[in-house]
Scaffold this motif. Structure first.
Motif, PDB file in Angstrom:
ATOM      1  N   GLN A  76       0.758  -1.333  -0.141  1.00 15.24           N
ATOM      2  CA  GLN A  76      -0.267   0.099  -0.141  1.00 15.24           C
ATOM      3  C   GLN A  76       0.778   1.225   0.131  1.00 15.24           C
ATOM      4  O   GLN A  76       0.896   2.470  -0.292  1.00 15.24           O
ATOM      5  N   TRP A  77       2.128   1.270   0.750  1.00 13.32           N
ATOM      6  CA  TRP A  77       3.034   2.087   1.132  1.00 13.32           C
ATOM      7  C   TRP A  77       3.855   2.703  -0.465  1.00 13.32           C
ATOM      8  O   TRP A  77       3.936   3.817  -1.099  1.00 13.32           O
ATOM      9  N   LYS A  78       3.913   1.723  -1.111  1.00 11.21           N
ATOM     10  CA  LYS A  78       4.412   1.739  -2.321  1.00 11.21           C
ATOM     11  C   LYS A  78       3.827   1.953  -3.869  1.00 11.21           C
ATOM     12  O   LYS A  78       4.549   2.882  -3.851  1.00 11.21           O
ATOM     13  N   SER A  79       2.550   2.141  -3.256  1.00  9.79           N
ATOM     14  CA  SER A  79       1.690   2.707  -4.797  1.00  9.79           C
ATOM     15  C   SER A  79       1.571   3.868  -4.308  1.00  9.79           C
ATOM     16  O   SER A  79       1.834   4.142  -5.359  1.00  9.79           O
ATOM     17  N   GLU A  80       1.074   3.720  -2.739  1.00  9.09           N
ATOM     18  CA  GLU A  80       0.861   5.009  -2.936  1.00  9.09           C
ATOM     19  C   GLU A  80       2.416   6.866  -3.756  1.00  9.09           C
ATOM     20  O   GLU A  80       1.839   7.427  -3.525  1.00  9.09           O
ATOM     21  N   TYR A  81       3.847   6.400  -2.379  1.00 11.24           N
ATOM     22  CA  TYR A  81       4.421   6.436  -3.049  1.00 11.24           C
ATOM     23  C   TYR A  81       4.842   6.623  -4.538  1.00 11.24           C
ATOM     24  O   TYR A  81       5.023   7.447  -4.818  1.00 11.24           O
ATOM     25  N   LEU A  82       5.392   6.076  -5.388  1.00 14.02           N
ATOM     26  CA  LEU A  82       5.249   5.492  -6.530  1.00 14.02           C
ATOM     27  C   LEU A  82       4.068   6.264  -7.181  1.00 14.02           C
ATOM     28  O   LEU A  82       4.617   7.585  -8.372  1.00 14.02           O
ATOM     29  N   ASN A  83       2.857   6.922  -6.700  1.00 16.59           N
ATOM     30  CA  ASN A  83       1.943   7.267  -7.745  1.00 16.59           C
ATOM     31  C   ASN A  83       2.010   8.729  -7.093  1.00 16.59           C
ATOM     32  O   ASN A  83       1.872   9.977  -7.453  1.00 16.59           O
ATOM     33  N   ARG A  84       2.537   9.113  -5.759  1.00 17.53           N
ATOM     34  CA  ARG A  84       2.992  11.052  -5.722  1.00 17.53           C
ATOM     35  C   ARG A  84       4.570  10.671  -6.829  1.00 17.53           C
ATOM     36  O   ARG A  84       4.161  12.002  -7.602  1.00 17.53           O
ATOM     37  N   ILE A  85       5.275  10.243  -6.801  1.00 11.87           N
ATOM     38  CA  ILE A  85       6.483  10.162  -8.052  1.00 11.87           C
ATOM     39  C   ILE A  85       5.529  10.695  -9.513  1.00 11.87           C
ATOM     40  O   ILE A  85       6.424  11.182 -10.348  1.00 11.87           O
ATOM     41  N   GLU A  86       5.255   9.772  -9.594  1.00 10.99           N
ATOM     42  CA  GLU A  86       4.429  10.040 -10.946  1.00 10.99           C
ATOM     43  C   GLU A  86       3.330  11.032 -10.911  1.00 10.99           C
ATOM     44  O   GLU A  86       3.829  11.444 -12.412  1.00 10.99           O
ATOM     45  N   ALA A  87       3.060  11.522 -10.161  1.00 13.75           N
ATOM     46  CA  ALA A  87       2.244  12.604  -9.984  1.00 13.75           C
ATOM     47  C   ALA A  87       3.090  13.848  -9.982  1.00 13.75           C
ATOM     48  O   ALA A  87       3.050  14.882 -10.819  1.00 13.75           O
ATOM     49  N   GLN A  88       4.185  14.013  -9.342  1.00 15.26           N
ATOM     50  CA  GLN A  88       5.420  14.959  -9.621  1.00 15.26           C
ATOM     51  C   GLN A  88       6.214  15.342 -11.195  1.00 15.26           C
ATOM     52  O   GLN A  88       6.411  15.738 -11.561  1.00 15.26           O
ATOM     53  N   GLN A  89       5.971  14.150 -11.598  1.00 17.38           N
ATOM     54  CA  GLN A  89       6.685  13.568 -12.810  1.00 17.38           C
ATOM     55  C   GLN A  89       5.802  14.360 -14.246  1.00 17.38           C
ATOM     56  O   GLN A  89       6.617  15.112 -14.340  1.00 17.38           O
ATOM     57  N   GLU A  90       4.747  14.318 -13.616  1.00 19.97           N
ATOM     58  CA  GLU A  90       3.230  14.581 -14.681  1.00 19.97           C
ATOM     59  C   GLU A  90       3.443  16.056 -14.589  1.00 19.97           C
ATOM     60  O   GLU A  90       3.458  16.415 -15.654  1.00 19.97           O
ATOM     61  N   TRP A  91       3.464  16.651 -13.642  1.00 15.03           N
ATOM     62  CA  TRP A  91       2.857  17.822 -13.511  1.00 15.03           C
ATOM     63  C   TRP A  91       4.638  18.567 -13.457  1.00 15.03           C
ATOM     64  O   TRP A  91       4.008  19.961 -14.286  1.00 15.03           O
ATOM     65  N   GLN A  92       5.821  18.139 -13.462  1.00 11.22           N
ATOM     66  CA  GLN A  92       6.649  19.054 -14.508  1.00 11.22           C
ATOM     67  C   GLN A  92       6.850  18.935 -16.167  1.00 11.22           C
ATOM     68  O   GLN A  92       7.070  19.633 -16.610  1.00 11.22           O
ATOM     69  N   GLU A  93       5.830  17.656 -16.375  1.00 14.01           N
ATOM     70  CA  GLU A  93       6.190  17.949 -18.392  1.00 14.01           C
ATOM     71  C   GLU A  93       4.410  18.554 -18.204  1.00 14.01           C
ATOM     72  O   GLU A  93       4.886  18.687 -19.567  1.00 14.01           O
ATOM     73  N   LYS A  94       3.504  18.444 -17.643  1.00 16.51           N
ATOM     74  CA  LYS A  94       2.878  19.348 -18.270  1.00 16.51           C
ATOM     75  C   LYS A  94       2.312  21.099 -17.498  1.00 16.51           C
ATOM     76  O   LYS A  94       1.859  21.406 -18.408  1.00 16.51           O
ATOM     77  N   ALA A 172      -7.947  19.622 -14.489  1.00 17.28           N
ATOM     78  CA  ALA A 172      -6.715  18.760 -14.438  1.00 17.28           C
ATOM     79  C   ALA A 172      -5.444  18.852 -13.598  1.00 17.28           C
ATOM     80  O   ALA A 172      -5.142  18.375 -13.112  1.00 17.28           O
ATOM     81  N   MET A 173      -5.009  20.379 -13.894  1.00 13.97           N
ATOM     82  CA  MET A 173      -4.127  20.803 -12.862  1.00 13.97           C
ATOM     83  C   MET A 173      -4.567  20.593 -11.641  1.00 13.97           C
ATOM     84  O   MET A 173      -3.690  19.991 -10.646  1.00 13.97           O
ATOM     85  N   SER A 174      -6.075  21.185 -11.553  1.00  9.74           N
ATOM     86  CA  SER A 174      -6.213  20.816  -9.604  1.00  9.74           C
ATOM     87  C   SER A 174      -5.720  19.607  -8.782  1.00  9.74           C
ATOM     88  O   SER A 174      -5.208  18.775  -7.895  1.00  9.74           O
ATOM     89  N   GLU A 175      -6.303  18.624  -9.836  1.00  7.93           N
ATOM     90  CA  GLU A 175      -5.801  17.169  -9.576  1.00  7.93           C
ATOM     91  C   GLU A 175      -4.528  16.334  -9.091  1.00  7.93           C
ATOM     92  O   GLU A 175      -4.187  15.842  -8.762  1.00  7.93           O
ATOM     93  N   LEU A 176      -4.210  17.308 -10.452  1.00  5.94           N
ATOM     94  CA  LEU A 176      -2.752  16.527 -10.435  1.00  5.94           C
ATOM     95  C   LEU A 176      -2.048  16.779  -9.142  1.00  5.94           C
ATOM     96  O   LEU A 176      -0.577  16.425  -8.877  1.00  5.94           O
ATOM     97  N   LEU A 177      -1.779  18.266  -9.336  1.00  2.00           N
ATOM     98  CA  LEU A 177      -1.137  19.120  -7.998  1.00  2.00           C
ATOM     99  C   LEU A 177      -1.768  18.363  -6.556  1.00  2.00           C
ATOM    100  O   LEU A 177      -0.646  18.719  -6.017  1.00  2.00           O
ATOM    101  N   ALA A 178      -2.314  18.505  -6.302  1.00  2.00           N
ATOM    102  CA  ALA A 178      -3.073  17.545  -5.116  1.00  2.00           C
ATOM    103  C   ALA A 178      -2.152  16.051  -5.233  1.00  2.00           C
ATOM    104  O   ALA A 178      -1.420  15.977  -3.935  1.00  2.00           O
ATOM    105  N   ALA A 179      -2.604  15.551  -6.133  1.00  2.00           N
ATOM    106  CA  ALA A 179      -1.553  14.086  -5.920  1.00  2.00           C
ATOM    107  C   ALA A 179       0.315  14.324  -5.626  1.00  2.00           C
ATOM    108  O   ALA A 179       0.522  13.860  -5.037  1.00  2.00           O
TER     109      ALA A 179
END
Length: 228
Positions: A76-94, A172-179
């Protein structure tokens, strides 16, 4: 039993562990759980000898279900951690595109409303925000402003469909920023649960190893299996 069922079995005890009882993992959790599962197999072979020395035999059984509970919490922790990291990377891209869109809107709005002092003040206020949260909010505010006063925009041939695009992008960006901003530190509830599960298993694992080293103190081959 599944790992989830193991977790449900121990959920209450894990959650009720007090902060001073919590020992954050000092090694990769997967490696620790594997070593504990191996210990459970060895200790089960020596069950009679260990219990004769006074060890509660349920400790051996607990090693198995607690290992499953910890594996569940770690997943559960790894899934949440990876989701955060992926969201941060996606934010940097978008986010550069979103900032550029806001910049374009402000350019068009400033010109379209240049002769209306009241609206121009609103545009200037929107321009002031510089944070990520400001950008997300500014997009929706620009959309609302444009929809309320469309005539000046139409006069400069501004595509009013861009107002709906601003709304969608803001959402869309609001949801991404929250994640992306989700907590990954010690205050994170999923991480705390993982650490508590680790602590409970570590305590049980240590107790079994302690008895094993005591019982097999003259048998080095056996004794070393109870080292961590």
């Amino acid at each position: 039993m599944s790992y989830f069922e193991d977790f449900q079995l121990w959920k209450e005890q894990i959650e009720n562990l007090t902060p001073h009882e919590v020992k954050p993992p000092n090694q990769p959790v997967d490696e620790f759980v594997s070593s504990t599962e191996a210990l459970a197999i060895e200790a089960n072979k020596d069950r009679d000898v260990l219990t004769t020395a006074g060890m509660d035999p349920s400790l051996i059984d607990n090693l198995v279900t607690l290992s499953g509970a910890l594996r569940y919490c770690e997943a559960q922790w790894k899934s949440e951690y990876l989701n955060r990291i992926e969201a941060q990377q996606e934010w940097q891209e978008k986010s550069p595109m979103a900032y550029e869109f806001k910049k374009d809107l402000l350019h068009h709005f400033s010109f379209a409303y240049r002769k209306d002092a009241n609206i121009q003040k609103k545009v200037m206020r929107i321009r002031e925000g510089t944070s990520h949260a400001d950008m997300v909010q500014d997009l929706i505010e620009l959309a609302v402003l444009g929809e309320k006063y469309p005539e000046p925009l139409t006069a400069i041939n501004f595509d009013l469909d861009q107002l709906q695009a601003a709304r969608r992008l803001s959402h869309a960006m609001s949801e991404l920023l929250a994640a992306a901003n989700g907590s990954l530190d010690e205050s994170n509830g999923t991480k705390q649960l993982r650490d508590k599960a680790f602590s409970l298993l570590y305590k049980t694992d240590s107790a079994v190893r302690e008895y094993g080293r005591y019982v097999f103190w003259k048998d080095e081959d056996k004794r070393k299996r109870y080292y961590r």
